[in-house]
Design a protein around this motif. Structure first.
Motif, PDB file in Angstrom:
ATOM      1  N   ILE A   1       0.869  -1.185   0.000  1.00 54.47           N
ATOM      2  CA  ILE A   1       0.000   0.000   0.000  1.00 54.47           C
ATOM      3  C   ILE A   1       0.900   1.227   0.000  1.00 54.47           C
ATOM      4  CG2 ILE A   1      -1.684   1.353   1.301  1.00 54.47           C
ATOM      5  CD1 ILE A   1      -2.801  -1.266   2.379  1.00 54.47           C
ATOM      6  N   VAL A   2       0.646   2.146  -0.928  1.00 54.35           N
ATOM      7  CA  VAL A   2       1.383   3.402  -1.008  1.00 54.35           C
ATOM      8  C   VAL A   2       0.441   4.500  -0.535  1.00 54.35           C
ATOM      9  CG1 VAL A   2       2.620   4.999  -2.514  1.00 54.35           C
ATOM     10  CG2 VAL A   2       2.751   2.536  -2.942  1.00 54.35           C
ATOM     11  N   ILE A   3       0.885   5.242   0.477  1.00 49.25           N
ATOM     12  CA  ILE A   3       0.048   6.279   1.091  1.00 49.25           C
ATOM     13  C   ILE A   3       0.498   7.648   0.617  1.00 49.25           C
ATOM     14  CG2 ILE A   3      -0.682   7.315   3.264  1.00 49.25           C
ATOM     15  CD1 ILE A   3      -0.091   4.617   4.571  1.00 49.25           C
ATOM     16  N   GLY A   4      -0.450   8.426   0.137  1.00 50.76           N
ATOM     17  CA  GLY A   4      -0.162   9.775  -0.332  1.00 50.76           C
ATOM     18  C   GLY A   4       0.056  10.749   0.811  1.00 50.76           C
ATOM     19  N   THR A   5       0.411  11.953   0.455  1.00 47.89           N
ATOM     20  CA  THR A   5       0.649  13.023   1.408  1.00 47.89           C
ATOM     21  C   THR A   5      -0.612  13.301   2.214  1.00 47.89           C
ATOM     22  OG1 THR A   5       2.264  14.002  -0.071  1.00 47.89           O
ATOM     23  CG2 THR A   5       1.313  15.455   1.584  1.00 47.89           C
ATOM     24  N   GLY A   6      -0.440  13.503   3.519  1.00 51.29           N
ATOM     25  CA  GLY A   6      -1.570  13.858   4.365  1.00 51.29           C
ATOM     26  C   GLY A   6      -1.475  13.266   5.745  1.00 51.29           C
ATOM     27  N   ILE A   7      -2.460  13.634   6.573  1.00 48.88           N
ATOM     28  CA  ILE A   7      -2.565  13.133   7.941  1.00 48.88           C
ATOM     29  C   ILE A   7      -3.775  12.222   8.003  1.00 48.88           C
ATOM     30  CG2 ILE A   7      -2.899  13.749  10.358  1.00 48.88           C
ATOM     31  CD1 ILE A   7      -1.600  16.474   9.682  1.00 48.88           C
ATOM     32  N   TYR A   8      -3.547  10.979   8.370  1.00 47.16           N
ATOM     33  CA  TYR A   8      -4.603   9.971   8.452  1.00 47.16           C
ATOM     34  C   TYR A   8      -4.846   9.673   9.918  1.00 47.16           C
ATOM     35  CZ  TYR A   8      -3.513   9.575   3.544  1.00 47.16           C
ATOM     36  OH  TYR A   8      -3.301   9.864   2.214  1.00 47.16           O
ATOM     37  N   SER A   9      -6.055   9.961  10.399  1.00 44.90           N
ATOM     38  CA  SER A   9      -6.401   9.806  11.812  1.00 44.90           C
ATOM     39  C   SER A   9      -7.148   8.498  12.013  1.00 44.90           C
ATOM     40  CB  SER A   9      -7.249  10.989  12.279  1.00 44.90           C
ATOM     41  OG  SER A   9      -6.536  12.179  12.091  1.00 44.90           O
ATOM     42  N   GLU A  10      -6.423   7.401  11.916  1.00 42.92           N
ATOM     43  CA  GLU A  10      -7.049   6.096  12.049  1.00 42.92           C
ATOM     44  C   GLU A  10      -6.053   5.089  12.593  1.00 42.92           C
ATOM     45  OE1 GLU A  10      -7.723   4.008   8.159  1.00 42.92           O
ATOM     46  OE2 GLU A  10      -7.065   5.932   7.321  1.00 42.92           O
ATOM     47  N   THR A  11      -6.571   4.153  13.355  1.00 40.01           N
ATOM     48  CA  THR A  11      -5.776   3.014  13.778  1.00 40.01           C
ATOM     49  C   THR A  11      -5.820   2.000  12.649  1.00 40.01           C
ATOM     50  OG1 THR A  11      -6.198   3.318  16.120  1.00 40.01           O
ATOM     51  CG2 THR A  11      -5.686   1.092  15.414  1.00 40.01           C
ATOM     52  N   ILE A  12      -4.670   1.404  12.341  1.00 40.86           N
ATOM     53  CA  ILE A  12      -4.667   0.402  11.283  1.00 40.86           C
ATOM     54  C   ILE A  12      -4.232  -0.945  11.850  1.00 40.86           C
ATOM     55  CG2 ILE A  12      -4.328   2.087   9.462  1.00 40.86           C
ATOM     56  CD1 ILE A  12      -1.422   1.145   9.241  1.00 40.86           C
ATOM     57  N   VAL A  13      -4.822  -1.994  11.310  1.00 39.36           N
ATOM     58  CA  VAL A  13      -4.505  -3.364  11.694  1.00 39.36           C
ATOM     59  C   VAL A  13      -3.902  -4.034  10.466  1.00 39.36           C
ATOM     60  CG1 VAL A  13      -5.410  -5.554  12.543  1.00 39.36           C
ATOM     61  CG2 VAL A  13      -6.423  -3.391  13.334  1.00 39.36           C
ATOM     62  N   MET A  14      -2.613  -4.313  10.542  1.00 45.44           N
ATOM     63  CA  MET A  14      -1.895  -4.898   9.419  1.00 45.44           C
ATOM     64  C   MET A  14      -2.268  -6.368   9.249  1.00 45.44           C
ATOM     65  SD  MET A  14       0.226  -2.453   8.310  1.00 45.44           S
ATOM     66  CE  MET A  14       1.747  -3.110   7.667  1.00 45.44           C
ATOM     67  N   ILE A  15      -2.138  -6.860   8.024  1.00 41.42           N
ATOM     68  CA  ILE A  15      -2.272  -8.290   7.772  1.00 41.42           C
ATOM     69  C   ILE A  15      -0.879  -8.849   7.542  1.00 41.42           C
ATOM     70  CG2 ILE A  15      -4.599  -8.098   6.799  1.00 41.42           C
ATOM     71  CD1 ILE A  15      -3.249  -8.511   4.007  1.00 41.42           C
ATOM     72  N   GLN A  16      -0.742 -10.137   7.652  1.00 38.17           N
ATOM     73  CA  GLN A  16       0.552 -10.776   7.479  1.00 38.17           C
ATOM     74  C   GLN A  16       1.124 -10.506   6.091  1.00 38.17           C
ATOM     75  OE1 GLN A  16       0.951 -14.773   8.919  1.00 38.17           O
ATOM     76  NE2 GLN A  16       2.235 -15.343   7.189  1.00 38.17           N
ATOM     77  N   GLY A  17       2.418 -10.147   6.054  1.00 41.48           N
ATOM     78  CA  GLY A  17       3.112  -9.978   4.783  1.00 41.48           C
ATOM     79  C   GLY A  17       2.779  -8.711   4.022  1.00 41.48           C
ATOM     80  N   LEU A  18       2.221  -7.707   4.683  1.00 38.14           N
ATOM     81  CA  LEU A  18       1.834  -6.458   4.022  1.00 38.14           C
ATOM     82  C   LEU A  18       2.946  -5.424   4.161  1.00 38.14           C
ATOM     83  CD1 LEU A  18      -0.502  -4.881   2.624  1.00 38.14           C
ATOM     84  CD2 LEU A  18      -1.142  -4.095   4.905  1.00 38.14           C
TER      85      LEU A  18
END
Length: 128
Positions: free
Chosen positions: A57-74
């Motif tokens: 996953i490529v994230i663009g410029t900005g502020i992301y106000s979220e908790t993220i839960v990764m999956i294996q191998g990401l």
């Protein structure tokens, strides 16, 4: 080499071929598959939810106000530590910004969490 080992190697090679690169942007949309900047997702977690092991996953410029839960191998790549942020500072409900999993990687991204609400559990990155 045994026939079984050859099959396993071919299967792993097939998995690597099928890996996708997905995009997230502050101006993105909620409809998958998020395979270009023009069709980028509006949420990191929404993009993660449709990923499989080996995806990026490529994230663009900005502020992301979220908790993220990764999956294996990401793999998650920000646009730079000075331009891509996960910021949960001040969120009383979430004390962990990123919940890691096996074989995950995060690069070029700044993670900000306010641990003053966590008491003795000052954690901003956790492991599943």
């Amino acid at each position: 080499m045994s026939y079984f080992k050859v099959l396993i190697i071919l299967f792993l090679f097939y998995l690597n071929i099928q890996a996708e690169i997905r995009y997230v942007s502050k101006t993105g949309n909620p409809e998958p598959p998020y395979l270009t900047w023009e069709t980028a997702c509006d949420s990191i977690q929404k993009a993660i939810d449709i990923c499989v092991e080996g995806d990026t996953i490529v994230i663009g410029t900005g502020i992301y106000s979220e908790t993220i839960v990764m999956i294996q191998g990401l793999t998650v790549l920000g646009s730079g530590i000075d331009s891509s942020y996960i910021n949960i500072k001040g969120n009383l409900e979430d004390q962990i910004a990123v919940k890691m999993n096996h074989l995950c990687e995060i690069k070029y991204l700044t993670i900000i969490a306010d641990s003053s609400y966590a008491g003795s559990h000052d954690i901003c990155v956790g492991t599943l």
